[in-house]
Motif scaffolding. Structure first.
Motif, PDB file in Angstrom:
ATOM      1  N   GLN A  24       0.819  -1.356  -0.162  1.00 27.63           N
ATOM      2  CA  GLN A  24       0.064   0.083   0.163  1.00 27.63           C
ATOM      3  C   GLN A  24       0.892   1.147   0.123  1.00 27.63           C
ATOM      4  O   GLN A  24       0.620   2.193  -0.619  1.00 27.63           O
ATOM      5  CB  GLN A  24      -1.073   0.014   1.135  1.00 27.63           C
ATOM      6  N   ALA A  25       1.880   1.211   0.820  1.00 29.50           N
ATOM      7  CA  ALA A  25       2.737   2.411   0.917  1.00 29.50           C
ATOM      8  C   ALA A  25       3.296   2.730  -0.727  1.00 29.50           C
ATOM      9  O   ALA A  25       3.853   3.714  -0.931  1.00 29.50           O
ATOM     10  CB  ALA A  25       3.885   2.315   1.867  1.00 29.50           C
ATOM     11  N   SER A  26       3.615   1.625  -1.230  1.00 26.18           N
ATOM     12  CA  SER A  26       4.323   1.720  -2.575  1.00 26.18           C
ATOM     13  C   SER A  26       3.401   2.172  -3.555  1.00 26.18           C
ATOM     14  O   SER A  26       3.565   2.987  -4.385  1.00 26.18           O
ATOM     15  CB  SER A  26       5.049   0.336  -2.925  1.00 26.18           C
ATOM     16  N   THR A  27       1.951   1.719  -3.476  1.00 26.96           N
ATOM     17  CA  THR A  27       1.083   2.050  -4.531  1.00 26.96           C
ATOM     18  C   THR A  27       0.338   3.378  -4.281  1.00 26.96           C
ATOM     19  O   THR A  27      -0.102   3.993  -5.157  1.00 26.96           O
ATOM     20  CB  THR A  27       0.280   0.846  -4.628  1.00 26.96           C
ATOM     21  N   LEU A  28       0.109   3.695  -3.131  1.00 32.01           N
ATOM     22  CA  LEU A  28      -0.475   4.940  -2.975  1.00 32.01           C
ATOM     23  C   LEU A  28       0.035   6.184  -3.496  1.00 32.01           C
ATOM     24  O   LEU A  28      -0.542   7.076  -3.930  1.00 32.01           O
ATOM     25  CB  LEU A  28      -0.824   5.249  -1.254  1.00 32.01           C
ATOM     26  N   PRO A  29       1.456   6.344  -3.494  1.00 34.56           N
ATOM     27  CA  PRO A  29       1.954   7.697  -4.101  1.00 34.56           C
ATOM     28  C   PRO A  29       1.754   7.572  -5.746  1.00 34.56           C
ATOM     29  O   PRO A  29       1.472   8.631  -6.256  1.00 34.56           O
ATOM     30  CB  PRO A  29       3.405   7.515  -3.774  1.00 34.56           C
ATOM     31  N   LEU A  30       1.688   6.331  -6.412  1.00 33.52           N
ATOM     32  CA  LEU A  30       1.478   6.417  -7.748  1.00 33.52           C
ATOM     33  C   LEU A  30      -0.320   6.568  -7.809  1.00 33.52           C
ATOM     34  O   LEU A  30      -0.352   7.464  -9.116  1.00 33.52           O
ATOM     35  CB  LEU A  30       1.598   4.895  -8.316  1.00 33.52           C
ATOM     36  N   ILE A  31      -0.982   6.024  -7.164  1.00 36.36           N
ATOM     37  CA  ILE A  31      -2.438   6.477  -7.198  1.00 36.36           C
ATOM     38  C   ILE A  31      -2.579   8.110  -6.993  1.00 36.36           C
ATOM     39  O   ILE A  31      -3.382   8.605  -7.830  1.00 36.36           O
ATOM     40  CB  ILE A  31      -3.222   5.614  -6.354  1.00 36.36           C
ATOM     41  N   GLY A  32      -1.970   8.387  -6.098  1.00 36.35           N
ATOM     42  CA  GLY A  32      -2.083   9.878  -5.779  1.00 36.35           C
ATOM     43  C   GLY A  32      -1.417  10.750  -7.019  1.00 36.35           C
ATOM     44  O   GLY A  32      -2.136  11.703  -7.501  1.00 36.35           O
ATOM     45  N   ARG A  33      -0.447  10.320  -7.549  1.00 34.89           N
ATOM     46  CA  ARG A  33      -0.077  11.310  -8.626  1.00 34.89           C
ATOM     47  C   ARG A  33      -0.720  11.049  -9.864  1.00 34.89           C
ATOM     48  O   ARG A  33      -1.060  12.103 -10.868  1.00 34.89           O
ATOM     49  CB  ARG A  33       1.453  10.524  -9.307  1.00 34.89           C
ATOM     50  N   ILE A  34      -1.404   9.855 -10.208  1.00 38.47           N
ATOM     51  CA  ILE A  34      -2.422   9.829 -11.333  1.00 38.47           C
ATOM     52  C   ILE A  34      -3.484  10.561 -10.946  1.00 38.47           C
ATOM     53  O   ILE A  34      -4.064  11.374 -12.111  1.00 38.47           O
ATOM     54  CB  ILE A  34      -2.871   8.346 -11.368  1.00 38.47           C
ATOM     55  N   LEU A  35      -3.903  10.567  -9.889  1.00 42.56           N
ATOM     56  CA  LEU A  35      -5.340  11.663  -9.298  1.00 42.56           C
ATOM     57  C   LEU A  35      -5.133  12.863  -9.417  1.00 42.56           C
ATOM     58  O   LEU A  35      -5.816  13.846 -10.094  1.00 42.56           O
ATOM     59  CB  LEU A  35      -6.104  11.150  -8.223  1.00 42.56           C
ATOM     60  N   ALA A  44       7.314  17.334  -1.107  1.00 40.42           N
ATOM     61  CA  ALA A  44       8.100  17.013  -0.127  1.00 40.42           C
ATOM     62  C   ALA A  44       8.787  15.413   0.095  1.00 40.42           C
ATOM     63  O   ALA A  44       9.477  15.066   0.681  1.00 40.42           O
ATOM     64  CB  ALA A  44       7.137  17.383   1.243  1.00 40.42           C
ATOM     65  N   PHE A  45       7.489  14.668  -0.226  1.00 38.00           N
ATOM     66  CA  PHE A  45       7.818  13.075   0.021  1.00 38.00           C
ATOM     67  C   PHE A  45       8.336  12.494  -1.440  1.00 38.00           C
ATOM     68  O   PHE A  45       8.591  11.259  -1.096  1.00 38.00           O
ATOM     69  CB  PHE A  45       6.705  12.494   0.646  1.00 38.00           C
ATOM     70  N   GLY A  46       8.017  12.990  -2.442  1.00 33.70           N
ATOM     71  CA  GLY A  46       8.801  12.400  -3.812  1.00 33.70           C
ATOM     72  C   GLY A  46       7.768  11.412  -4.221  1.00 33.70           C
ATOM     73  O   GLY A  46       6.560  11.385  -3.883  1.00 33.70           O
ATOM     74  N   ALA A  47       8.148  10.774  -5.455  1.00 35.58           N
ATOM     75  CA  ALA A  47       7.109   9.988  -6.377  1.00 35.58           C
ATOM     76  C   ALA A  47       6.864   8.978  -5.823  1.00 35.58           C
ATOM     77  O   ALA A  47       5.684   8.133  -6.300  1.00 35.58           O
ATOM     78  CB  ALA A  47       7.867   9.996  -7.530  1.00 35.58           C
ATOM     79  N   GLY A  48       7.558   8.154  -4.945  1.00 37.99           N
ATOM     80  CA  GLY A  48       7.450   6.739  -4.517  1.00 37.99           C
ATOM     81  C   GLY A  48       8.214   5.571  -5.255  1.00 37.99           C
ATOM     82  O   GLY A  48       8.885   6.081  -6.304  1.00 37.99           O
ATOM     83  N   LEU A  49       7.892   4.591  -5.120  1.00 40.06           N
ATOM     84  CA  LEU A  49       8.685   3.267  -5.438  1.00 40.06           C
ATOM     85  C   LEU A  49       8.296   3.173  -7.114  1.00 40.06           C
ATOM     86  O   LEU A  49       9.046   3.077  -7.736  1.00 40.06           O
ATOM     87  CB  LEU A  49       8.163   2.032  -4.760  1.00 40.06           C
ATOM     88  N   TYR A  50       7.004   3.263  -7.379  1.00 43.20           N
ATOM     89  CA  TYR A  50       6.649   3.056  -9.047  1.00 43.20           C
ATOM     90  C   TYR A  50       6.745   4.270  -9.490  1.00 43.20           C
ATOM     91  O   TYR A  50       5.720   5.146  -9.777  1.00 43.20           O
ATOM     92  CB  TYR A  50       5.167   2.416  -8.726  1.00 43.20           C
ATOM     93  N   SER A  51       7.854   4.922 -10.042  1.00 45.58           N
ATOM     94  CA  SER A  51       8.309   6.023 -10.492  1.00 45.58           C
ATOM     95  C   SER A  51       9.724   5.839 -11.265  1.00 45.58           C
ATOM     96  O   SER A  51      10.570   4.980 -11.081  1.00 45.58           O
ATOM     97  CB  SER A  51       8.390   7.170  -9.614  1.00 45.58           C
TER      98      SER A  51
END
Length: 139
Positions: free
Chosen positions: A7-18, A119-126
């Motif tokens: 979840q911690a890895s996927t949520l930043p990707l979903i947030g960026r898409i939204l 502040a927190f970056g793109a996350g793992l899936y980037s």
């Protein structure tokens, strides 16, 4: 990877898409009707409306795509946050009109989300995470 890490890895990707969706859709709308957008820019008293349309398209579509891909994410998020605040203040400053106030607050909320990304970056899936990983060792 356990469920919490997933979840911690996927949520930043979903947030960026939204976050990117509104920019990409808005930019595509400007591509579809550049004269209408230029007219709106001119009606606000801004100079060089055709240039304004081109810049808005570049920021919205280009920035939105880069945000989804997670490339130069912190910089792109800062650019889009600034764009959101400036366009909100310029185009939605008639806060006596409830619709315009909602648009202004929406722009501010988007800027807030984008500042979180900065502040927190793109996350793992980037792409940012991919280029930060060391290359596998070869024997």
């Amino acid at each position: 990877m356990n469920n919490l890490n997933q979840q911690a890895s996927t949520l930043p990707l979903i947030g960026r898409i939204l976050l990117a969706a509104i920019f990409i859709i808005s930019g595509l709308g400007k591509i579809a009707a550049p004269a209408a957008t230029a007219g709106y820019i001119a009606a606000m008293g801004l100079p060089l409306p055709a240039l304004g349309v081109a810049l808005a398209i570049a920021v919205e579509v280009g920035g939105g795509i880069l945000l989804v891909l997670g490339f130069q994410t912190r910089l792109v998020a800062l650019l889009l946050a600034a764009f959101s605040v400036v366009t909100g203040l310029v185009f939605h400053n008639a806060i006596g009109d409830q619709n315009q106030l909602i648009h202004l607050l929406k722009n501010f909320a988007m800027a807030g989300g984008l500042l979180q990304v900065a502040a927190f970056g793109a996350g793992l899936y980037s792409l940012d995470a991919r280029k930060a990983r060391p290359a596998p060792a070869t024997a």
